[in-house]
Every structure is written in structure tokens, then in C-alpha cells.
Motif scaffolding. Structure first.
Motif, PDB file in Angstrom:
ATOM      1  N   VAL A  25       7.622   6.166   1.077  1.00 50.96           N
ATOM      2  CA  VAL A  25       6.571   6.445   0.097  1.00 50.96           C
ATOM      3  C   VAL A  25       6.929   7.756  -0.595  1.00 50.96           C
ATOM      4  N   GLY A  26       6.993   7.723  -1.912  1.00 48.47           N
ATOM      5  CA  GLY A  26       7.342   8.920  -2.673  1.00 48.47           C
ATOM      6  C   GLY A  26       6.132   9.794  -2.919  1.00 48.47           C
ATOM      7  N   ARG A  27       6.383  11.081  -3.069  1.00 45.80           N
ATOM      8  CA  ARG A  27       5.295  11.999  -3.428  1.00 45.80           C
ATOM      9  C   ARG A  27       5.727  12.782  -4.667  1.00 45.80           C
ATOM     10  N   ALA A  28       4.876  12.750  -5.671  1.00 47.31           N
ATOM     11  CA  ALA A  28       5.149  13.461  -6.925  1.00 47.31           C
ATOM     12  C   ALA A  28       4.783  14.925  -6.756  1.00 47.31           C
ATOM     13  N   ASN A 113       9.713  12.974  -4.340  1.00 51.17           N
ATOM     14  CA  ASN A 113      10.420  13.187  -3.079  1.00 51.17           C
ATOM     15  C   ASN A 113      10.203  12.035  -2.109  1.00 51.17           C
ATOM     16  N   TYR A 114      11.279  11.689  -1.424  1.00 52.20           N
ATOM     17  CA  TYR A 114      11.255  10.617  -0.429  1.00 52.20           C
ATOM     18  C   TYR A 114      11.915  11.117   0.851  1.00 52.20           C
ATOM     19  N   ALA A 115      11.165  11.174   1.941  1.00 53.69           N
ATOM     20  CA  ALA A 115      11.720  11.549   3.240  1.00 53.69           C
ATOM     21  C   ALA A 115      11.916  10.270   4.048  1.00 53.69           C
ATOM     22  N   PHE A 116      13.130  10.092   4.593  1.00 55.71           N
ATOM     23  CA  PHE A 116      13.407   8.898   5.388  1.00 55.71           C
ATOM     24  C   PHE A 116      14.575   9.175   6.321  1.00 55.71           C
ATOM     25  N   GLU A 117      14.767   8.261   7.257  1.00 54.51           N
ATOM     26  CA  GLU A 117      15.909   8.364   8.155  1.00 54.51           C
ATOM     27  C   GLU A 117      16.969   7.365   7.727  1.00 54.51           C
ATOM     28  N   ALA A 118      18.202   7.813   7.716  1.00 61.76           N
ATOM     29  CA  ALA A 118      19.341   6.941   7.412  1.00 61.76           C
ATOM     30  C   ALA A 118      20.549   7.462   8.166  1.00 61.76           C
ATOM     31  N   LEU A 124      16.254  13.770   2.747  1.00 58.30           N
ATOM     32  CA  LEU A 124      15.283  13.953   1.676  1.00 58.30           C
ATOM     33  C   LEU A 124      15.975  13.601   0.371  1.00 58.30           C
ATOM     34  N   ALA A 125      15.436  12.599  -0.306  1.00 58.79           N
ATOM     35  CA  ALA A 125      15.924  12.216  -1.632  1.00 58.79           C
ATOM     36  C   ALA A 125      14.911  12.724  -2.647  1.00 58.79           C
ATOM     37  N   THR A 126      15.403  13.360  -3.688  1.00 57.04           N
ATOM     38  CA  THR A 126      14.539  13.888  -4.733  1.00 57.04           C
ATOM     39  C   THR A 126      15.034  13.394  -6.077  1.00 57.04           C
ATOM     40  N   LEU A 127      14.178  12.631  -6.742  1.00 53.96           N
ATOM     41  CA  LEU A 127      14.450  12.175  -8.104  1.00 53.96           C
ATOM     42  C   LEU A 127      13.890  13.256  -9.024  1.00 53.96           C
ATOM     43  N   GLU A 139      19.009  14.062  -5.993  1.00 52.74           N
ATOM     44  CA  GLU A 139      19.560  14.931  -4.962  1.00 52.74           C
ATOM     45  C   GLU A 139      19.294  14.254  -3.625  1.00 52.74           C
ATOM     46  N   LEU A 140      20.284  14.240  -2.751  1.00 54.20           N
ATOM     47  CA  LEU A 140      20.091  13.713  -1.399  1.00 54.20           C
ATOM     48  C   LEU A 140      20.644  14.747  -0.434  1.00 54.20           C
ATOM     49  N   GLU A 141      19.816  15.139   0.527  1.00 57.83           N
ATOM     50  CA  GLU A 141      20.202  16.227   1.424  1.00 57.83           C
ATOM     51  C   GLU A 141      19.746  15.973   2.846  1.00 57.83           C
ATOM     52  N   THR A 142      20.408  16.682   3.756  1.00 62.12           N
ATOM     53  CA  THR A 142      20.021  16.744   5.158  1.00 62.12           C
ATOM     54  C   THR A 142      20.496  18.092   5.693  1.00 62.12           C
ATOM     55  N   LEU A 143      19.790  18.632   6.656  1.00 61.90           N
ATOM     56  CA  LEU A 143      20.178  19.914   7.251  1.00 61.90           C
ATOM     57  C   LEU A 143      21.015  19.658   8.494  1.00 61.90           C
TER      58      LEU A 143
END
Length: 193
Positions: A25-28, A113-118, A124-127, A139-143
Motif C-alpha cells: 500500500v503506497g502512502r503519498a 512510498n512503498y515499504a515491502f520485503e523482497a 523502500l520504493a519511492t516514486l 528510488e529503491l533502497e535498503t539499509l
């Protein structure tokens, strides 16, 4: 921690949005970003970042202070990141100015923003749309710990392919540089010449 991140220009925003919506679920949110530097540009010269970001969401507004060190991976531009929540945004702006930092560039990012596990990682994917710039970005990131960086970047590339991103879509151009160039009247053609 290292922010393992890749950024791409999105060729088909509607399709990428559909694929993201299938994952989470994305959040604006709207980001108000202020990047600070010394008057001489010492942080930019070392490829470091000092940012105050106020995030306006549907239910709340929050502010974070972020420092990013120089890249530890030239191909992706991934950097060590240190971030903390800020209770009083105006106090932090005053504090940074009092320490001699000046706003280097201020701009807005409109994000979903979309937080998910892959691949066993929290991602975290951010359009992103920056009103001053053409196009949509992802942008797609992970720490991760530095020793995990290359594996994380491999996983991020695979997920980006699943989201419809092609090899030619990747970019290392920073929003700060693109916004400055746009404000200076530099066209994409002149930048790439």
C-alpha cells in the motif's frame, strides 16, 4: 549503516505504479528538503549531504535531520546514512545556521512510498516527482552493513527489473544538482554535452 540505493528514470509511470501497488500500500507524502553546506561548498566538494526534511503526510507532519557521508560505491552512489527525528524543525534550521551552515538548495519532492520485503530484505520504493524537473523517478533502497552492499545492490537491481525498469533507465544524477541546473537555466542537452 549504508543506504544501498539505486535511482532510475521511469519510462512508464502508470505501469510502474501498478506494479508497486501489487506489492504494498503506497502512502503519498510531500517532502520539503533543505540541503545545507558551508559558504565555500565544503560538503558538496566531498560529496557529503546535510539535509533537513519535513515530510507532510495524510495524517501527520514529521521532520528528520540526515547526514550522508561520501559514497562507498561509485557505481550506485550508495552512502553511509545517519538520520534522526527532529521535534522542532525551526530550531534545527536555526541551529545549523548558527553553526555556520547555509541553505545550499531548497526544493519539494512529491512522493509515493512503498515499504515491502523482497529478497529477504526490507525495502523502500519511492516514486518521485520534483515539480521543477521533467519526468518521474523511482528510488529503491535498503539499509545494510557495508559488507552486504554488493549483494543488496544486486537484489535491488532485480526488484527494479520486476518493476519495469530497464538497464538504460538508471541514473546517478542527484536532485540537488538537477534542480540547481534547472534554476540556472541549463538544459539537459547542455548538461550532457
Amino acid at each position: 549503516m549504508i543506504e544501498a540505493e539505486l535511482k532510475a528514470c521511469v519510462q512508464t509511470p502508470e505501469e510502474t505504479l501498478r506494479r508497486l501497488d501489487e506489492r504494498a500500500v503506497g502512502r503519498a507524502e510531500v517532502y520539503q528538503d533543505t540541503y545545507y553546506d558551508t559558504a565555500e561548498g565544503a560538503l558538496e566538494a566531498r560529496d557529503e549531504e546535510l539535509r533537513v526534511r519535513t515530510v507532510h503526510g495524510a495524517d501527520a507532519t514529521r521532520t528528520v535531520l540526515t547526514y550522508k557521508g561520501p559514497p562507498v560505491d561509485e557505481g550506485s552512489g550508495s552512502k553511509p546514512e545517519h538520520e534522526t527525528s527532529v521535534e522542532d524543525a525551526q530550531a534545527v534550521h536555526a541551529l545549523l545556521r548558527g553553526l555556520g551552515y547555509v541553505p545550499a538548495v531548497v526544493f519539494e519532492k512529491r512522493c509515493r512510498n512503498y515499504a515491502f520485503e523482497a529478497r529477504g530484505r526490507q525495502m523502500l520504493a519511492t516514486l518521485v516527482r520534483v515539480p521543477e524537473l521533467d519526468g518521474t523517478f523511482l528510488e529503491l533502497e535498503t539499509l545494510v552493513e557495508e559488507k552486504e552492499l554488493q549483494g543488496a545492490l544486486h537484489d535491488i537491481r532485480e526488484v527494479l527489473v520486476e518493476l519495469g525498469i530497464g538497464a538504460d533507465d538508471f541514473t546517478r544524477e542527484q536532485y540537488t544538482a538537477a534542480v540547481r541546473a534547472r534554476r540556472a537555466g541549463v538544459t539537459d542537452r547542455e548538461k550532457n554535452a
